[in-house]
Design a protein around this motif. Structure first.
Motif, PDB file in Angstrom:
ATOM      1  N   ILE A 143       9.086  -0.648  -7.369  1.00  0.00           N
ATOM      2  CA  ILE A 143       8.887  -0.556  -5.912  1.00  0.00           C
ATOM      3  C   ILE A 143       7.685  -1.404  -5.494  1.00  0.00           C
ATOM      4  CG2 ILE A 143       7.435   1.527  -5.789  1.00  0.00           C
ATOM      5  CD1 ILE A 143       8.987   2.346  -3.347  1.00  0.00           C
ATOM      6  N   THR A 144       6.665  -1.483  -6.361  1.00  0.00           N
ATOM      7  CA  THR A 144       5.515  -2.316  -6.021  1.00  0.00           C
ATOM      8  C   THR A 144       5.902  -3.791  -5.999  1.00  0.00           C
ATOM      9  OG1 THR A 144       4.201  -0.698  -7.213  1.00  0.00           O
ATOM     10  CG2 THR A 144       3.090  -2.682  -6.544  1.00  0.00           C
ATOM     11  N   LEU A 145       6.685  -4.208  -6.996  1.00  0.00           N
ATOM     12  CA  LEU A 145       7.144  -5.597  -7.020  1.00  0.00           C
ATOM     13  C   LEU A 145       7.958  -5.920  -5.776  1.00  0.00           C
ATOM     14  CD1 LEU A 145       8.252  -6.049 -10.743  1.00  0.00           C
ATOM     15  CD2 LEU A 145       6.300  -7.072  -9.596  1.00  0.00           C
ATOM     16  N   GLY A 178       9.921  11.343 -18.595  1.00  0.00           N
ATOM     17  CA  GLY A 178       9.632  11.398 -17.168  1.00  0.00           C
ATOM     18  C   GLY A 178       8.580  10.377 -16.772  1.00  0.00           C
ATOM     19  N   LEU A 179       7.541  10.288 -17.601  1.00  0.00           N
ATOM     20  CA  LEU A 179       6.462   9.342 -17.324  1.00  0.00           C
ATOM     21  C   LEU A 179       6.992   7.918 -17.328  1.00  0.00           C
ATOM     22  CD1 LEU A 179       3.390   9.649 -16.902  1.00  0.00           C
ATOM     23  CD2 LEU A 179       3.089   9.043 -19.289  1.00  0.00           C
ATOM     24  N   GLY A 180       7.813   7.594 -18.310  1.00  0.00           N
ATOM     25  CA  GLY A 180       8.374   6.250 -18.411  1.00  0.00           C
ATOM     26  C   GLY A 180       9.237   5.920 -17.210  1.00  0.00           C
ATOM     27  N   THR A 181      10.130   6.846 -16.868  1.00  0.00           N
ATOM     28  CA  THR A 181      11.018   6.625 -15.730  1.00  0.00           C
ATOM     29  C   THR A 181      10.214   6.389 -14.460  1.00  0.00           C
ATOM     30  OG1 THR A 181      12.569   8.126 -16.768  1.00  0.00           O
ATOM     31  CG2 THR A 181      12.954   7.600 -14.472  1.00  0.00           C
ATOM     32  N   ALA A 182       9.211   7.276 -14.246  1.00  0.00           N
ATOM     33  CA  ALA A 182       8.415   7.170 -13.031  1.00  0.00           C
ATOM     34  C   ALA A 182       7.605   5.881 -13.024  1.00  0.00           C
ATOM     35  CB  ALA A 182       7.491   8.370 -12.917  1.00  0.00           C
ATOM     36  N   PHE A 183       7.126   5.475 -14.191  1.00  0.00           N
ATOM     37  CA  PHE A 183       6.372   4.222 -14.277  1.00  0.00           C
ATOM     38  C   PHE A 183       7.289   3.045 -13.912  1.00  0.00           C
ATOM     39  CE2 PHE A 183       4.674   0.583 -16.682  1.00  0.00           C
ATOM     40  CZ  PHE A 183       3.425   0.516 -16.087  1.00  0.00           C
ATOM     41  N   LYS A 210       0.825  -1.208   0.000  1.00  0.00           N
ATOM     42  CA  LYS A 210       0.000   0.000   0.000  1.00  0.00           C
ATOM     43  C   LYS A 210       0.867   1.269   0.000  1.00  0.00           C
ATOM     44  CE  LYS A 210      -4.528   0.815   1.897  1.00  0.00           C
ATOM     45  NZ  LYS A 210      -5.447   0.446   2.964  1.00  0.00           N
ATOM     46  N   THR A 211       1.825   1.314   0.928  1.00  0.00           N
ATOM     47  CA  THR A 211       2.703   2.491   0.982  1.00  0.00           C
ATOM     48  C   THR A 211       3.541   2.582  -0.280  1.00  0.00           C
ATOM     49  OG1 THR A 211       3.659   1.154   2.728  1.00  0.00           O
ATOM     50  CG2 THR A 211       3.278   3.459   3.208  1.00  0.00           C
ATOM     51  N   ALA A 212       3.978   1.431  -0.775  1.00  0.00           N
ATOM     52  CA  ALA A 212       4.822   1.442  -1.967  1.00  0.00           C
ATOM     53  C   ALA A 212       4.066   2.038  -3.143  1.00  0.00           C
ATOM     54  CB  ALA A 212       5.295   0.024  -2.290  1.00  0.00           C
ATOM     55  N   VAL A 213       2.794   1.642  -3.298  1.00  0.00           N
ATOM     56  CA  VAL A 213       1.995   2.181  -4.403  1.00  0.00           C
ATOM     57  C   VAL A 213       1.800   3.683  -4.228  1.00  0.00           C
ATOM     58  CG1 VAL A 213      -0.255   2.129  -5.523  1.00  0.00           C
ATOM     59  CG2 VAL A 213       0.855   0.010  -4.884  1.00  0.00           C
ATOM     60  N   GLY A 214       1.503   4.105  -2.984  1.00  0.00           N
ATOM     61  CA  GLY A 214       1.336   5.535  -2.722  1.00  0.00           C
ATOM     62  C   GLY A 214       2.578   6.314  -3.107  1.00  0.00           C
ATOM     63  N   MET A 215       3.711   5.802  -2.652  1.00  0.00           N
ATOM     64  CA  MET A 215       4.985   6.448  -2.966  1.00  0.00           C
ATOM     65  C   MET A 215       5.215   6.481  -4.473  1.00  0.00           C
ATOM     66  SD  MET A 215       7.626   7.768  -1.498  1.00  0.00           S
ATOM     67  CE  MET A 215       9.210   8.328  -2.056  1.00  0.00           C
ATOM     68  N   GLY A 216       4.942   5.338  -5.124  1.00  0.00           N
ATOM     69  CA  GLY A 216       5.144   5.246  -6.569  1.00  0.00           C
ATOM     70  C   GLY A 216       4.298   6.264  -7.307  1.00  0.00           C
ATOM     71  N   LEU A 217       3.016   6.369  -6.916  1.00  0.00           N
ATOM     72  CA  LEU A 217       2.127   7.314  -7.601  1.00  0.00           C
ATOM     73  C   LEU A 217       2.596   8.749  -7.375  1.00  0.00           C
ATOM     74  CD1 LEU A 217      -1.357   5.706  -6.948  1.00  0.00           C
ATOM     75  CD2 LEU A 217      -0.070   5.807  -9.086  1.00  0.00           C
ATOM     76  N   ALA A 218       3.027   9.046  -6.141  1.00  0.00           N
ATOM     77  CA  ALA A 218       3.511  10.396  -5.876  1.00  0.00           C
ATOM     78  C   ALA A 218       4.733  10.701  -6.735  1.00  0.00           C
ATOM     79  CB  ALA A 218       3.842  10.554  -4.397  1.00  0.00           C
ATOM     80  N   VAL A 219       5.606   9.696  -6.899  1.00  0.00           N
ATOM     81  CA  VAL A 219       6.786   9.902  -7.739  1.00  0.00           C
ATOM     82  C   VAL A 219       6.378  10.168  -9.183  1.00  0.00           C
ATOM     83  CG1 VAL A 219       8.788   8.744  -8.738  1.00  0.00           C
ATOM     84  CG2 VAL A 219       8.431   8.679  -6.295  1.00  0.00           C
ATOM     85  N   VAL A 220       5.391   9.400  -9.686  1.00  0.00           N
ATOM     86  CA  VAL A 220       4.918   9.634 -11.057  1.00  0.00           C
ATOM     87  C   VAL A 220       4.463  11.089 -11.203  1.00  0.00           C
ATOM     88  CG1 VAL A 220       3.128   9.047 -12.738  1.00  0.00           C
ATOM     89  CG2 VAL A 220       4.194   7.244 -11.395  1.00  0.00           C
TER      90      VAL A 220
END
Lengths: 252, 192
Positions: free
Chosen positions: B148-150, B137-142, B36-46
């Motif tokens: 991080i989710t994996l 940027g989008l690709g990198t963040a994706f 859950k936190t990982a996804v949150g962090m990932g989305l914020a990074v995107v």
């Protein structure tokens, strides 16, 4: 003991502290990105370590000299500007005099700006100590970082291509294990290092024996030490525990 | 269009930001205990990387290049990014409390994540225009979000495993990341 001797030992103290007691690579585990990224050869590691040392010493000097002038509220932006300026200078020097190193370090040179060690030392040391002590702290930390990077780099280069600083050291029968100079090898070497530290209970941020460890300060490399980051971390941890509790309630 | 898709795939998988370029590593290790936190962090990074790469590109193309000040890029980018994230955080806080609750904590954390500055600098170095910068940027963040989710998924599963004592904690996470890096290394064989 004479006054002079005392002064000498007090100047040596921060140097030894950075070099050994609080070695940024092995003990504090700071600056993880460059530690992994540029240690694929000993010469890259050396170049990165020395560039960081130069930036660290200069920024410690200037920040310590200006510590009574910079208002407390805007100190972070001020530090960033100072560090970024020195990084730019170092970048130009490398580009002019060591183009080979400049090419192979690439984007990691400007990224020295966000290396935790530099702003960490500014915040934790330079802003509360005299200029002389801050320079010694910068030198100690910088050389400690350089030695750490060099050892990891030499190890990876030796296993991965059988050379150190380009000199062939292994017998011809030794087949270099190429993975050690590739990206995955960096993770494995660091994993082995931290595992050894755990095994022998050596002082290191990764096994909790250094209390102020902020390796996992949540990604904000910039303010790892002591500042904004810790409050953020608290916030993150409370959010985590709150969501965990909510999940539990739902399950019940 | 084809070129843009290619750029996206290259930046997300072939040269993955964490696993092959080692940027944003602190948060990769630090915030990956729970999915859950990982996804949150990932989305914020995107969110941050896309906005920051667009802003940095505009500043670079319309202020630094015409004035011949490109050597100031490191200083300017980091200030632009820091100011921008603060600004965005304030706007979201005021107009979209829901989004703020979801991303707020992470936003403050990644103000100056090395990955964000890394993307801005790469864009300038490669001379990408606005659209290319945003896609890069989008690709990198994706790529960051995926990895991080994996990692968080693997770590959740590993929690009850019998890990050798000296490998508990940090070492096993690094080994996991190393194995993931090997897997991602496979993408570099893609003939694009």
């Amino acid at each position: 003991m004479s006054q002079q001797n005392k002064e000498k030992t007090s100047l040596l103290k921060p140097f030894i502290n950075g070099l050994i007691t609080e070695n940024p690579t092995f003990v504090l585990m700071l600056g993880l990105c460059p530690t992994l990224a540029v240690t694929n050869s000993a010469s890259n590691a050396l170049g990165m370590g020395l560039s960081s040392t130069a930036v660290l010493v200069m920024s410690n000097l200037l920040i310590s000299a200006l510590r009574n002038i910079i208002p407390d509220k805007v100190r972070m932006p001020a530090y960033i500007v100072i560090v970024a300026s020195f990084v730019t200078i170092v970048q130009f020097i490398l580009q002019g005099y060591a183009p080979g190193i400049y090419e192979s370090l690439g984007i990691y040179i400007p990224l020295i700006v966000v290396n935790c060690i530099i702003l960490g030392r500014a915040e934790a040391y330079a802003n509360s100590h005299s200029v002389g002590l801050s320079i010694m702290d910068g030198l100690g930390m910088g050389f400690g970082f350089t030695i750490g990077l060099f050892l990891i780099g030499a190890f990876r280069e030796l296993l991965g291509s059988g050379t150190i600083l380009g000199f062939k050291l292994t017998p011809a029968s030794f087949e270099p294990i190429a993975i050690f100079v590739l990206a995955p090898g960096a993770f494995f070497v660091l994993a082995a290092l931290t595992a050894i530290q755990n095994k022998f209970k050596l002082k290191s941020a990764t096994n909790g024996s250094v209390t102020r460890s902020n390796l996992a300060c949540g990604g904000d490399c910039l303010s790892c030490h002591g500042s904004i980051c810790e409050s953020n971390r608290d916030k993150l941890e409370t959010t985590n525990s709150v969501t965990a509790k909510n999940d539990k309630k739902k399950e019940d | 269009m084809g070129k843009l898709v290619l750029l996206f795939i290259t930046s997300a998988f072939v040269s993955n930001v964490v696993l092959s370029r080692f940027l944003g590593l602190c948060s990769f290790v630090g915030v990956s205990k729970k999915i859950k936190t990982a996804v949150g962090m990932g989305l914020a990074v995107v969110f941050v990387i896309v906005i920051a790469s667009a802003a940095a590109n505009l500043v670079f193309d319309f202020i630094l290049v015409p004035l011949d000040l490109t050597y100031l890029q490191t200083i300017v980018f980091i200030l632009v990014i820091a100011a921008l994230v603060q600004f965005v955080e304030m706007i979201i806080k005021k107009y979209s409390p829901g989004l703020y609750n979801a991303l707020g904590v992470y936003l403050a954390l990644i103000t100056t994540n090395c990955a964000v500055l890394g993307v801005a600098l790469t864009n300038a170095k490669e001379g990408y225009n606005l659209i290319y910068s945003i896609v890069y940027g989008l690709g990198t963040a994706f790529g960051y979000l995926v990895s991080i989710t994996l990692l968080a998924g693997i770590r959740e599963r590993m929690e009850n495993n019998d890990v050798p004592k000296s490998f508990q904690g940090m070492p096993i996470v690094l080994i996991t990341a190393g194995l993931m890096a090997i897997a991602f290394y496979g993408f570099s064989g893609l003939k694009l």
